[in-house]
Write an enzyme that holds these catalytic residues in place. Sequence first.
Site, PDB file in Angstrom:
ATOM      1  N   HIS A  80      29.560   3.659 -26.698  1.00  0.00           N
ATOM      2  CA  HIS A  80      28.740   4.822 -26.350  1.00  0.00           C
ATOM      3  C   HIS A  80      27.761   3.809 -24.930  1.00  0.00           C
ATOM      4  O   HIS A  80      28.410   2.348 -25.169  1.00  0.00           O
ATOM      5  CB  HIS A  80      27.459   4.363 -27.250  1.00  0.00           C
ATOM      6  CG  HIS A  80      26.018   5.314 -26.999  1.00  0.00           C
ATOM      7  ND1 HIS A  80      24.937   5.002 -25.920  1.00  0.00           N
ATOM      8  CD2 HIS A  80      25.793   6.036 -26.877  1.00  0.00           C
ATOM      9  CE1 HIS A  80      23.690   5.797 -25.408  1.00  0.00           C
ATOM     10  NE2 HIS A  80      24.402   6.989 -26.342  1.00  0.00           N
TER      11      HIS A  80
ATOM     12  N   ASP B 115      27.512  11.402 -31.767  1.00  0.00           N
ATOM     13  CA  ASP B 115      28.320  12.586 -31.609  1.00  0.00           C
ATOM     14  C   ASP B 115      29.197  12.070 -32.917  1.00  0.00           C
ATOM     15  O   ASP B 115      29.798  13.271 -33.305  1.00  0.00           O
ATOM     16  CB  ASP B 115      28.564  12.420 -30.452  1.00  0.00           C
ATOM     17  CG  ASP B 115      27.848  12.863 -29.880  1.00  0.00           C
ATOM     18  OD1 ASP B 115      26.873  14.204 -29.204  1.00  0.00           O
ATOM     19  OD2 ASP B 115      28.048  12.249 -28.567  1.00  0.00           O
TER      20      ASP B 115
END
Length: 459
Positions: free
Chosen positions: A333, A392
């Site tokens: 991320h 996700d």
Amino acid sequence: MNYVNMNLSEENTLTKLSRMAEESGFIKPELYRKYEVKRGLRDLDGKGVLVGLTEIGEVHSYIMDEGEKVSVPGRLIYRGIDIRDIVKGFIEDNRYGFEETAYLLLFGNLPDPNAQKEFEQLLSLYQRLPEDFTRDVILKAPSKDIMNTLARSVLALYSFDENPDDTSMQNVLKQCLRLVACFPSLAVYGYHALSHYHGSQSLYIHSPRADLSIAENILAMLRPDSSYTQLEATLLDLALVLHAEHGGGNNSSFVTHVVTSTGTDTYSAMAAAIGALKGPRHGGANIKVVQMFEDIKEKLKDWEDDEEIEQYLTRILSKDAFDRTGLIYGIGHAVYSISDPRTVILKGYVSQLAQEKGLEDEFNLYAKVETLAPQVIAKFNTMYKTVSANVDFYSGFVYKMLNIPMEMFTPIFAISRIVGWSAHRIEEIANSGKIIRPAYKSVAPRRSYLRMNERSRDM
């Protein structure tokens, strides 16, 4: 001009022009270093360049210790309250949390029971679309991408607003609440139009119900029989809560600030944010995760074999497998390193849903990849010492277990994030800031204008 007799090949001309456009648009990478340009508004150490202040959301992933950046487990904070405490509160009360979360993000405080009821009644009042809107706007021009349908529908709602350009706080709030309430219908009806006109599926349109939560309405409108289990609705509601806000620096929320700062209308600002979220670098990552796991499941002989999983992940990193981009989707991320708090929260409930759906083996495969991928990445590229699964990684698996079509993954993100966008639009207007206009330095050399007869064909 007379073009009738010209022997022009569109493809050849476009090929030539596109090459010229690419060459004219290229800027030497060393110039960014020379002028200390923070590409992507990020420092070399990955920290975002400070461009504004917000009280809406905070992403916390590191501390400074004696001048050094030290990674810590990620935290996501809404209006000063840790997301873990928010989730714990409504889960333990056995109720849905997205509406409460929306109230908190929009108005800065948690609602009392009366305020919560009044807010939910207002959303119920606003959830129905204008008369004939579904038929005339959504069904008559179905798009192959629901995010485009969503953006077009939002812009079309401008025409049904008696005061669309009124940027007073009360009017903007009313517009935002209407969008929060009707986004589920816009997205779901857009999907049904797509599946009917482009997929030859039966067309059915269920109206939203005032007695259901937003998560329940999404499932009820999406499914032919409108049925769902308590756990299914709880998981979708949780996903909406976790995606509602992520600070002012995420791309679509920043776009909301930028466009709002021009003084434009709410519909234009939100359509721009939708366009930003549609990009695969922002809102579409969970689709790639699901597609990657379909490939992994097909190629692995033994889902329990750690060594075989590591070998295949190495092949993905080496661009020898899956889509050959070298990316293990859902791992890593831009902000979080040790952990993404949304992933930590979501994972436990994903396990419950996997058991209900009889998909424990697939969940275990996800869990193994979550554990092994950071180790493989660290061996493959020493620059990435600490990476972890982002939200996700599991959200796509959740939507798949909920039988939500892949075309709806990013629109569901938008249904959630419209709350955050609305809060950021209101914050920008409340502070009466200047138009956001960052500087760009021109590095083009000076040239003289040449008359037409002085130019060569190769210029």
